[in-house]
Design an enzyme around this catalytic site. Structure first.
Site, PDB file in Angstrom:
ATOM      1  N   GLU A  38       0.842  -1.199   0.000  1.00  0.00           N
ATOM      2  CA  GLU A  38       0.000   0.000   0.000  1.00  0.00           C
ATOM      3  C   GLU A  38       0.874   1.244   0.000  1.00  0.00           C
ATOM      4  O   GLU A  38       1.932   1.236   0.629  1.00  0.00           O
ATOM      5  CB  GLU A  38      -0.847   0.048   1.285  1.00  0.00           C
ATOM      6  CG  GLU A  38      -1.605  -1.215   1.549  1.00  0.00           C
ATOM      7  CD  GLU A  38      -2.378  -1.180   2.866  1.00  0.00           C
ATOM      8  OE1 GLU A  38      -2.161  -0.253   3.683  1.00  0.00           O
ATOM      9  OE2 GLU A  38      -3.195  -2.082   3.055  1.00  0.00           O
ATOM     10  N   LYS A  40       2.287   4.597   1.365  1.00  0.00           N
ATOM     11  CA  LYS A  40       2.359   5.145   2.726  1.00  0.00           C
ATOM     12  C   LYS A  40       2.292   6.660   2.628  1.00  0.00           C
ATOM     13  O   LYS A  40       3.249   7.293   2.182  1.00  0.00           O
ATOM     14  CB  LYS A  40       3.646   4.708   3.422  1.00  0.00           C
ATOM     15  CG  LYS A  40       3.738   5.207   4.845  1.00  0.00           C
ATOM     16  CD  LYS A  40       4.927   4.609   5.567  1.00  0.00           C
ATOM     17  CE  LYS A  40       4.946   5.015   7.026  1.00  0.00           C
ATOM     18  NZ  LYS A  40       5.155   6.460   7.222  1.00  0.00           N
ATOM     19  N   ARG A  61      -3.782   9.579  16.545  1.00  0.00           N
ATOM     20  CA  ARG A  61      -2.987   8.479  17.075  1.00  0.00           C
ATOM     21  C   ARG A  61      -2.296   8.891  18.377  1.00  0.00           C
ATOM     22  O   ARG A  61      -2.169   8.094  19.296  1.00  0.00           O
ATOM     23  CB  ARG A  61      -1.952   8.066  16.027  1.00  0.00           C
ATOM     24  CG  ARG A  61      -0.975   7.041  16.510  1.00  0.00           C
ATOM     25  CD  ARG A  61      -0.069   6.575  15.389  1.00  0.00           C
ATOM     26  NE  ARG A  61       0.824   5.578  15.878  1.00  0.00           N
ATOM     27  CZ  ARG A  61       2.004   5.818  16.461  1.00  0.00           C
ATOM     28  NH1 ARG A  61       2.415   7.050  16.575  1.00  0.00           N
ATOM     29  NH2 ARG A  61       2.756   4.849  16.906  1.00  0.00           N
ATOM     30  N   GLU A  98      -5.433   7.338   7.397  1.00  0.00           N
ATOM     31  CA  GLU A  98      -4.586   8.514   7.346  1.00  0.00           C
ATOM     32  C   GLU A  98      -5.354   9.660   6.686  1.00  0.00           C
ATOM     33  O   GLU A  98      -5.807   9.525   5.552  1.00  0.00           O
ATOM     34  CB  GLU A  98      -3.324   8.175   6.519  1.00  0.00           C
ATOM     35  CG  GLU A  98      -2.171   9.122   6.706  1.00  0.00           C
ATOM     36  CD  GLU A  98      -1.317   8.790   7.945  1.00  0.00           C
ATOM     37  OE1 GLU A  98      -1.629   7.831   8.679  1.00  0.00           O
ATOM     38  OE2 GLU A  98      -0.344   9.522   8.175  1.00  0.00           O
ATOM     39  N   LYS A 215       2.429  -5.563   4.137  1.00  0.00           N
ATOM     40  CA  LYS A 215       1.766  -6.235   5.265  1.00  0.00           C
ATOM     41  C   LYS A 215       1.539  -7.706   4.944  1.00  0.00           C
ATOM     42  O   LYS A 215       1.214  -8.051   3.811  1.00  0.00           O
ATOM     43  CB  LYS A 215       0.389  -5.607   5.520  1.00  0.00           C
ATOM     44  CG  LYS A 215       0.440  -4.131   5.836  1.00  0.00           C
ATOM     45  CD  LYS A 215      -0.952  -3.526   5.998  1.00  0.00           C
ATOM     46  CE  LYS A 215      -0.811  -2.053   6.360  1.00  0.00           C
ATOM     47  NZ  LYS A 215      -2.091  -1.342   6.396  1.00  0.00           N
TER      48      LYS A 215
HETATM   49  S1  IVH Z   1      -0.434   0.347   8.943  1.00  0.00           S
HETATM   50  C1  IVH Z   1       0.758  -1.614  12.686  1.00  0.00           C
HETATM   51  N1  IVH Z   1      -0.785   1.356   6.530  1.00  0.00           N
HETATM   52  O1  IVH Z   1       2.357   5.261   9.010  1.00  0.00           O
HETATM   53  C2  IVH Z   1       0.502  -1.007  11.397  1.00  0.00           C
HETATM   54  N2  IVH Z   1       0.099   2.779   8.222  1.00  0.00           N
HETATM   55  O2  IVH Z   1       4.609   4.407  11.173  1.00  0.00           O
HETATM   56  C3  IVH Z   1       0.321   0.430  11.527  1.00  0.00           C
HETATM   57  N3  IVH Z   1       0.544   5.069   7.492  1.00  0.00           N
HETATM   58  O3  IVH Z   1       1.178   6.563  11.863  1.00  0.00           O
HETATM   59  C4  IVH Z   1      -0.129   1.183  10.436  1.00  0.00           C
HETATM   60  N4  IVH Z   1      -0.120   4.807   5.398  1.00  0.00           N
HETATM   61  O4  IVH Z   1      -0.695   6.367  10.156  1.00  0.00           O
HETATM   62  C5  IVH Z   1      -0.360   1.599   7.796  1.00  0.00           C
HETATM   63  N5  IVH Z   1      -1.149   2.116   4.379  1.00  0.00           N
HETATM   64  C6  IVH Z   1      -0.749   2.348   5.614  1.00  0.00           C
HETATM   65  C7  IVH Z   1      -0.275   3.610   6.028  1.00  0.00           C
HETATM   66  C8  IVH Z   1       0.150   3.785   7.351  1.00  0.00           C
HETATM   67  C9  IVH Z   1       0.364   5.671   6.286  1.00  0.00           C
HETATM   68  C10 IVH Z   1       1.083   5.731   8.714  1.00  0.00           C
HETATM   69  C11 IVH Z   1       0.289   5.425   9.946  1.00  0.00           C
HETATM   70  C12 IVH Z   1       1.259   5.429  11.074  1.00  0.00           C
HETATM   71  C13 IVH Z   1       2.590   5.375  10.390  1.00  0.00           C
HETATM   72  C14 IVH Z   1       3.317   4.146  10.868  1.00  0.00           C
END
Ligand code: IVH
Length: 251
Positions: A38, A40, A61, A98, A215
């Protein structure tokens, strides 16, 4: 937060990604498991709680354990559903995502601020975070904010799908905005191809992304892998190379 919102470990190269995959394979006893890739996006991480089909709480968060209640602000973002079909959704569940500001909206907002003599936002991330955390929600309402949801938190009273990919399709069916560019990959090399493709095309995306998140697809495998020191072993942030620029100091 009823369950902590974890952060992510980083990978900066294919070798880092492969090392992460190997660690996961060792724990799972096989390297044959699907991955979801995905974009980020760096914005404001939020958790949305729905009870009996209605959005009741929206929180930042924060430090992962305790965030700020910004429900009124989040309710002004049109792509966040205020309600979901009650008969299909769990009676109580949390969605994580997000909040971000698309490039176009960021550019316009800063142009407007320049005209009004207001300080400019340094980047879309700061603009999204600042806009989401206003004390006056009418200010948030006038900012060009959007959301992509990327996960499900605690869900009670109804079974939910058992893979991340299916959870994303399920959230879409409930009315949430899921990034259309997420991809189901069967091998780590497919994940690497996805990364390459986006590194090359990143400037053409309507939003700024600093990497991709990889993931493990199976929720059961995610559970087996668990977390160490606030970072899950089932996901990793595979960063894009930093954008470089040159500044000429004139005076
Ligand atoms: S998964 C345990 N998926 O990245 C998994 N996070 O350092 C946690 N973020 O503050 C998050 N895009 O808000 C995930 N596709 C995505 C994401 C994402 C941005 C941000 C998230 C978090 C940071 C993690």
């Amino acid at each position: 937060h009823p369950e902590p919102l974890l952060s992510l470990g980083n990978a900066f190269s294919y070798e880092d990604l492969a090392a992460w995959h190997k660690r996961a394979s060792n724990i799972l006893g096989s390297s044959d498991f699907d991955l979801v890739c995905e974009p980020k996006i760096d914005g404001l991480a939020v958790a949305l709680t729905y009870v009996d089909g209605l959005l009741v709480t929206g929180a930042t968060r924060g430090d992962g354990y305790r965030g700020e209640n910004i429900t009124q602000n989040l309710k002004t973002i049109r792509s966040i559903p205020l309600s979901v079909p009650g008969e299909e959704a769990p009676p109580r569940f949390e969605v994580r995502g997000e909040v971000y500001m698309p490039r176009e909206g960021f550019k316009k907002l800063n142009e407007e601020r320049a005209r009004e003599g207001l300080p400019l936002f340094a980047n879309p991330r700061n603009a999204a975070a600042g806009s989401g955390r206003q004390l006056d929600s009418s200010i948030t309402a006038n900012r060009p904010l959007d959301i992509f949801v990327y996960g499900l938190g605690p869900a009670e009273g109804k079974p939910v799908p058992d893979t991340h990919w299916e959870i994303m399709q399920y959230l879409k069916s409930l009315g949430f905005k899921v990034n259309p560019n997420i991809a189901l990959c069967h091998t780590i090399d497919e994940a690497e191809e996805y990364h390459q493709k986006w590194v090359e095309g990143r400037e053409s995306w309507p939003y700024e992304a600093d990497g991709m998140v990889v993931k493990v697809n199976s929720i059961a495998f995610q559970g087996e892998l668990g977390a160490v020191a606030h970072e899950p072993r089932w996901a990793i942030a595979y960063k894009f190379p930093a954008v470089q620029g040159t500044t000429r100091l004139l005076d």
